[in-house]
Design a protein around this motif. Structure first.
Motif, mmCIF file in Angstrom:
data_model
loop_
_atom_site.group_PDB
_atom_site.id
_atom_site.type_symbol
_atom_site.label_atom_id
_atom_site.label_comp_id
_atom_site.label_asym_id
_atom_site.label_seq_id
_atom_site.Cartn_x
_atom_site.Cartn_y
_atom_site.Cartn_z
ATOM 1 N N LYS A 187 -89.765 -24.147 25.442
ATOM 2 C CA LYS A 187 -89.933 -23.486 24.143
ATOM 3 C C LYS A 187 -89.672 -21.986 24.257
ATOM 4 O O LYS A 187 -88.933 -21.402 23.453
ATOM 5 C CB LYS A 187 -91.351 -23.741 23.624
ATOM 6 C CG LYS A 187 -91.644 -23.086 22.290
ATOM 7 C CD LYS A 187 -93.076 -23.388 21.853
ATOM 8 C CE LYS A 187 -93.428 -22.686 20.555
ATOM 9 N NZ LYS A 187 -94.822 -22.966 20.140
ATOM 10 N N ASP A 188 -90.279 -21.345 25.266
ATOM 11 C CA ASP A 188 -90.090 -19.906 25.455
ATOM 12 C C ASP A 188 -88.630 -19.562 25.709
ATOM 13 O O ASP A 188 -88.142 -18.516 25.270
ATOM 14 C CB ASP A 188 -90.947 -19.409 26.629
ATOM 15 C CG ASP A 188 -92.438 -19.461 26.328
ATOM 16 O OD1 ASP A 188 -92.797 -19.568 25.138
ATOM 17 O OD2 ASP A 188 -93.236 -19.416 27.281
ATOM 18 N N ASP A 189 -87.946 -20.440 26.421
ATOM 19 C CA ASP A 189 -86.543 -20.197 26.773
ATOM 20 C C ASP A 189 -85.613 -20.354 25.575
ATOM 21 O O ASP A 189 -84.624 -19.625 25.435
ATOM 22 C CB ASP A 189 -86.131 -21.163 27.888
ATOM 23 C CG ASP A 189 -84.964 -20.643 28.710
ATOM 24 O OD1 ASP A 189 -84.153 -19.880 28.158
ATOM 25 O OD2 ASP A 189 -84.853 -21.008 29.886
ATOM 26 N N LEU A 190 -85.913 -21.310 24.691
ATOM 27 C CA LEU A 190 -84.974 -21.650 23.616
ATOM 28 C C LEU A 190 -85.198 -20.894 22.311
ATOM 29 O O LEU A 190 -84.231 -20.582 21.602
ATOM 30 C CB LEU A 190 -85.027 -23.155 23.340
ATOM 31 C CG LEU A 190 -84.439 -24.073 24.410
ATOM 32 C CD1 LEU A 190 -84.571 -25.529 23.981
ATOM 33 C CD2 LEU A 190 -82.971 -23.739 24.674
ATOM 34 N N VAL A 191 -86.458 -20.598 21.969
ATOM 35 C CA VAL A 191 -86.723 -19.947 20.685
ATOM 36 C C VAL A 191 -86.043 -18.569 20.647
ATOM 37 O O VAL A 191 -86.199 -17.758 21.558
ATOM 38 C CB VAL A 191 -88.232 -19.800 20.437
ATOM 39 C CG1 VAL A 191 -88.506 -18.907 19.226
ATOM 40 C CG2 VAL A 191 -88.866 -21.160 20.210
ATOM 41 N N GLY A 192 -85.283 -18.350 19.595
ATOM 42 C CA GLY A 192 -84.583 -17.087 19.431
ATOM 43 C C GLY A 192 -83.148 -17.098 19.916
ATOM 44 O O GLY A 192 -82.400 -16.145 19.680
ATOM 45 N N ARG A 193 -82.753 -18.182 20.598
ATOM 46 C CA ARG A 193 -81.363 -18.284 21.066
ATOM 47 C C ARG A 193 -80.419 -18.420 19.873
ATOM 48 O O ARG A 193 -80.663 -19.187 18.956
ATOM 49 C CB ARG A 193 -81.195 -19.511 21.961
ATOM 50 C CG ARG A 193 -81.898 -19.422 23.294
ATOM 51 C CD ARG A 193 -81.045 -18.704 24.302
ATOM 52 N NE ARG A 193 -81.616 -18.796 25.643
ATOM 53 C CZ ARG A 193 -81.081 -18.212 26.708
ATOM 54 N NH1 ARG A 193 -79.959 -17.528 26.575
ATOM 55 N NH2 ARG A 193 -81.652 -18.331 27.887
ATOM 56 N N LYS A 194 -79.325 -17.675 19.907
ATOM 57 C CA LYS A 194 -78.320 -17.761 18.851
ATOM 58 C C LYS A 194 -77.224 -18.729 19.295
ATOM 59 O O LYS A 194 -76.717 -18.634 20.404
ATOM 60 C CB LYS A 194 -77.730 -16.388 18.548
ATOM 61 C CG LYS A 194 -78.726 -15.446 17.884
ATOM 62 C CD LYS A 194 -78.053 -14.198 17.364
ATOM 63 C CE LYS A 194 -79.067 -13.287 16.661
ATOM 64 N NZ LYS A 194 -79.650 -13.943 15.483
ATOM 65 N N ILE A 195 -76.897 -19.668 18.419
ATOM 66 C CA ILE A 195 -75.941 -20.728 18.725
ATOM 67 C C ILE A 195 -74.701 -20.556 17.857
ATOM 68 O O ILE A 195 -74.793 -20.476 16.638
ATOM 69 C CB ILE A 195 -76.554 -22.116 18.464
ATOM 70 C CG1 ILE A 195 -77.869 -22.275 19.227
ATOM 71 C CG2 ILE A 195 -75.570 -23.219 18.838
ATOM 72 C CD1 ILE A 195 -77.741 -22.266 20.711
ATOM 73 N N LYS A 196 -73.553 -20.511 18.489
ATOM 74 C CA LYS A 196 -72.302 -20.429 17.746
ATOM 75 C C LYS A 196 -71.529 -21.743 17.788
ATOM 76 O O LYS A 196 -70.868 -22.125 16.825
ATOM 77 C CB LYS A 196 -71.432 -19.301 18.328
ATOM 78 C CG LYS A 196 -70.097 -19.087 17.605
ATOM 79 C CD LYS A 196 -70.297 -18.727 16.140
ATOM 80 C CE LYS A 196 -68.945 -18.554 15.431
ATOM 81 N NZ LYS A 196 -69.098 -18.396 13.973
ATOM 82 N N ARG A 197 -71.635 -22.479 18.910
ATOM 83 C CA ARG A 197 -70.895 -23.723 19.079
ATOM 84 C C ARG A 197 -71.854 -24.816 19.516
ATOM 85 O O ARG A 197 -72.887 -24.542 20.127
ATOM 86 C CB ARG A 197 -69.784 -23.546 20.130
ATOM 87 C CG ARG A 197 -68.760 -22.496 19.760
ATOM 88 C CD ARG A 197 -68.011 -21.957 20.984
ATOM 89 N NE ARG A 197 -67.196 -22.975 21.635
ATOM 90 C CZ ARG A 197 -67.425 -23.438 22.854
ATOM 91 N NH1 ARG A 197 -68.449 -22.986 23.554
ATOM 92 N NH2 ARG A 197 -66.638 -24.358 23.375
ATOM 93 N N SER A 198 -71.496 -26.062 19.220
ATOM 94 C CA SER A 198 -72.381 -27.175 19.578
ATOM 95 C C SER A 198 -72.553 -27.297 21.089
ATOM 96 O O SER A 198 -73.608 -27.697 21.566
ATOM 97 C CB SER A 198 -71.847 -28.492 19.003
ATOM 98 O OG SER A 198 -70.514 -28.740 19.427
ATOM 99 N N ASN A 199 -71.529 -26.948 21.844
ATOM 100 C CA ASN A 199 -71.663 -26.991 23.312
ATOM 101 C C ASN A 199 -72.715 -26.001 23.809
ATOM 102 O O ASN A 199 -73.306 -26.192 24.879
ATOM 103 C CB ASN A 199 -70.327 -26.694 23.988
ATOM 104 C CG ASN A 199 -69.472 -27.935 24.137
ATOM 105 O OD1 ASN A 199 -69.939 -29.058 23.942
ATOM 106 N ND2 ASN A 199 -68.211 -27.756 24.473
ATOM 107 N N ASP A 200 -72.948 -24.917 23.042
ATOM 108 C CA ASP A 200 -73.979 -23.958 23.432
ATOM 109 C C ASP A 200 -75.358 -24.610 23.456
ATOM 110 O O ASP A 200 -76.204 -24.266 24.280
ATOM 111 C CB ASP A 200 -74.004 -22.779 22.446
ATOM 112 C CG ASP A 200 -72.734 -21.941 22.494
ATOM 113 O OD1 ASP A 200 -71.999 -22.052 23.486
ATOM 114 O OD2 ASP A 200 -72.481 -21.198 21.533
ATOM 115 N N ILE A 201 -75.579 -25.545 22.524
ATOM 116 C CA ILE A 201 -76.879 -26.230 22.462
ATOM 117 C C ILE A 201 -77.121 -26.994 23.754
ATOM 118 O O ILE A 201 -78.200 -26.935 24.353
ATOM 119 C CB ILE A 201 -76.930 -27.189 21.261
ATOM 120 C CG1 ILE A 201 -76.639 -26.436 19.957
ATOM 121 C CG2 ILE A 201 -78.285 -27.890 21.182
ATOM 122 C CD1 ILE A 201 -76.426 -27.337 18.762
ATOM 123 N N THR A 202 -76.106 -27.732 24.198
ATOM 124 C CA THR A 202 -76.222 -28.486 25.451
ATOM 125 C C THR A 202 -76.470 -27.547 26.627
ATOM 126 O O THR A 202 -77.331 -27.799 27.476
ATOM 127 C CB THR A 202 -74.928 -29.292 25.701
ATOM 128 O OG1 THR A 202 -74.656 -30.101 24.567
ATOM 129 C CG2 THR A 202 -75.066 -30.179 26.927
#
Length: 443
Positions: A187-202
């Motif tokens: 949770k700490d690592d992911l919250v606030g991450r900005k995603i531009k492409r679906s591969n970024d989510i992976t």
């Protein structure tokens, strides 16, 4: 190994991708992008491959002029890689078979007829691609999207997903405090991450989970081999006392360790300090004969502490580097037997007290180790049957819960089927594709 945990980790990535893409779809903030979609595990292999390629590039620095020229050419070619974007709802179809005559004059009604069924099967976009052209080993065809306006991962996006991950970890026999630690870290690592492409989510989910688990499984501590060398320099043997309940493979593990260190050039001696259980002395005697080491034993029912003491004295007199003390298996709740174990520890003065647990018992092994640690203060853990453990709960939890390192893993029935624990190797096992074996020498 650990197929259950692998599926849970992969599902977390898939669920987050579903959450963000479906929300972007409702916001008209999504478009299909040319390129390939990386799956959770293929991303891990790609990441490792890039690291190896990077090391290879460093080794080729003397030929940097030619390499730079080739790289420049490659970059130019990559810039031509952009394909024309197709309509959003056509992402489930391969266009390779229809390139010759693109249909330019479809009516609005025909387009509408194609849209509706696609909307009802949004996540089936890649299910009918089996007959399409041959794919890259590490990549899946199409299914890659970009967000017109970058998406930011919020706690709202993760709430249900992380709850599902935590429940999945608990079902996989991961200890409660370990499951909570993993979830909080992700949770700490992911919250606030900005995603531009679906591969970024992976990518971000993969890294968040891998980093969380890396923190859990890497408990600092010296290896048994290092300790043998340190004691040898002092002219003393390393004395190791093994504890645990019946049926975990404690005596067999002692035979494996005797064989392991014989092959490393050391001379072990085994103490048959389990003098209560019927057949226990004969069992440890069988293993000692098989691997070819000296066994110190007394009569059945004799004082276990005296057997352990004699084994230590024998090792000192003969210049042997390692004493392996087998003790009676006992339940952690049996006060009298636990007191007897404490007596052996007082008399033999072991350098290491090692708990031997069965990985297949999951949370039970963790609870047993906790009780033994409270009673006798453990120094490390050996997990048996790790090769057959599909859940991975004990391997992930036991060291973190008692704050003591895992020293060895039992990986089969033979005397050679044991290996020193390595956190990097374990991490690669947990994050390798299901069925893919990771060689310990490559970890």
């Amino acid at each position: 190994m650990f197929e259950s945990l692998k599926k849970k980790f992969s599902r977390t990535s898939d669920k987050l991708e579903e959450e963000l893409i479906e929300e972007a779809q409702e916001e008209n903030n999504l478009e299909e992008e040319s390129g390939k979609k990386f799956s959770f595990f293929s991303f891990g292999r790609k990441d490792k491959k890039e690291e190896e390629d990077s090391k290879s590039d460093v080794a080729k620095i003397p030929q940097e002029v030619e390499s730079i020229q080739e790289t420049d050419t490659s970059d130019d070619e990559t810039s031509d890689d952009k394909d024309e974007k197709s309509g959003f709802w056509s992402f489930g179809k391969k266009s390779s078979d229809n390139k010759e005559e693109p249909q330019e004059e479809e009516s609005a009604e025909e387009i509408q007829e194609e849209e509706e069924p696609k909307k009802s099967h949004f996540w089936s976009r890649n299910k009918d691609n089996d007959s399409s052209e041959e794919n890259d080993e590490d990549e899946e065809p199409s299914g890659m999207f970009s967000f017109i306006t970058a998406k930011t991962i919020s706690e709202k996006h993760l709430e249900d997903i992380l709850w599902e991950l935590e429940m999945g970890l608990l079902e996989g026999d991961v200890a409660m405090e370990v499951a909570s630690a993993v979830v909080d870290s992700v949770k700490d690592d992911l919250v606030g991450r900005k995603i531009k492409r679906s591969n970024d989510i992976t990518e971000y989910t993969y890294n968040a989970l891998r980093n969380a688990v890396a923190e859990i499984i890497d408990i600092p501590g010296k290896s048994m081999t290092e300790m043998i060398e340190a004691k040898k320099a002092q002219g003393e043997p390393l004395v190791v006392m093994f504890v645990g309940i019946n049926g975990t493979g404690k005596t067999t593990t002692i035979g494996k360790l005797a064989n392991y260190y014989l092959k490393k050039g050391y001379t072990p001696v085994i103490a048959a300090a389990d003098t209560f259980r019927a057949g226990a002395i004969e069992q440890v005697n069988y293993h000692a004969d098989k691997v070819g080491v000296k066994l110190i034993k007394h009569q059945k029912g004799s004082d276990p502490a005296a057997v352990a003491f004699d084994a230590v004295e024998h090792a000192k007199a003969q210049g042997k580097e390692l004493v392996l003390i087998d003790t009676a298996g006992r339940m952690q709740t049996n006060t009298n037997l636990m007191d007897e174990m404490k007596k052996i520890k007082r008399v033999a003065k072991p350098d290491l007290v090692v708990f031997v647990g069965d990985a297949l018992t999951g949370n039970d092994a963790t609870q047993q180790a906790s009780k033994f640690n409270e009673a006798i203060d453990l120094d490390g853990v050996i997990l048996t049957k790790a090769d057959a453990d599909s859940k991975g709960g004990a391997s992930l939890s036991i060291g973190y819960v008692i704050k003591k390192p895992i020293l060895f893993l039992g990986m089969g029935q033979g005397y050679d089927d044991i290996k020193e624990y390595d956190a990097d190797w374990m991490l690669n096992q947990l994050f390798s594709e299901s069925g893919e074996e990771v060689n310990i020498n490559e970890a």
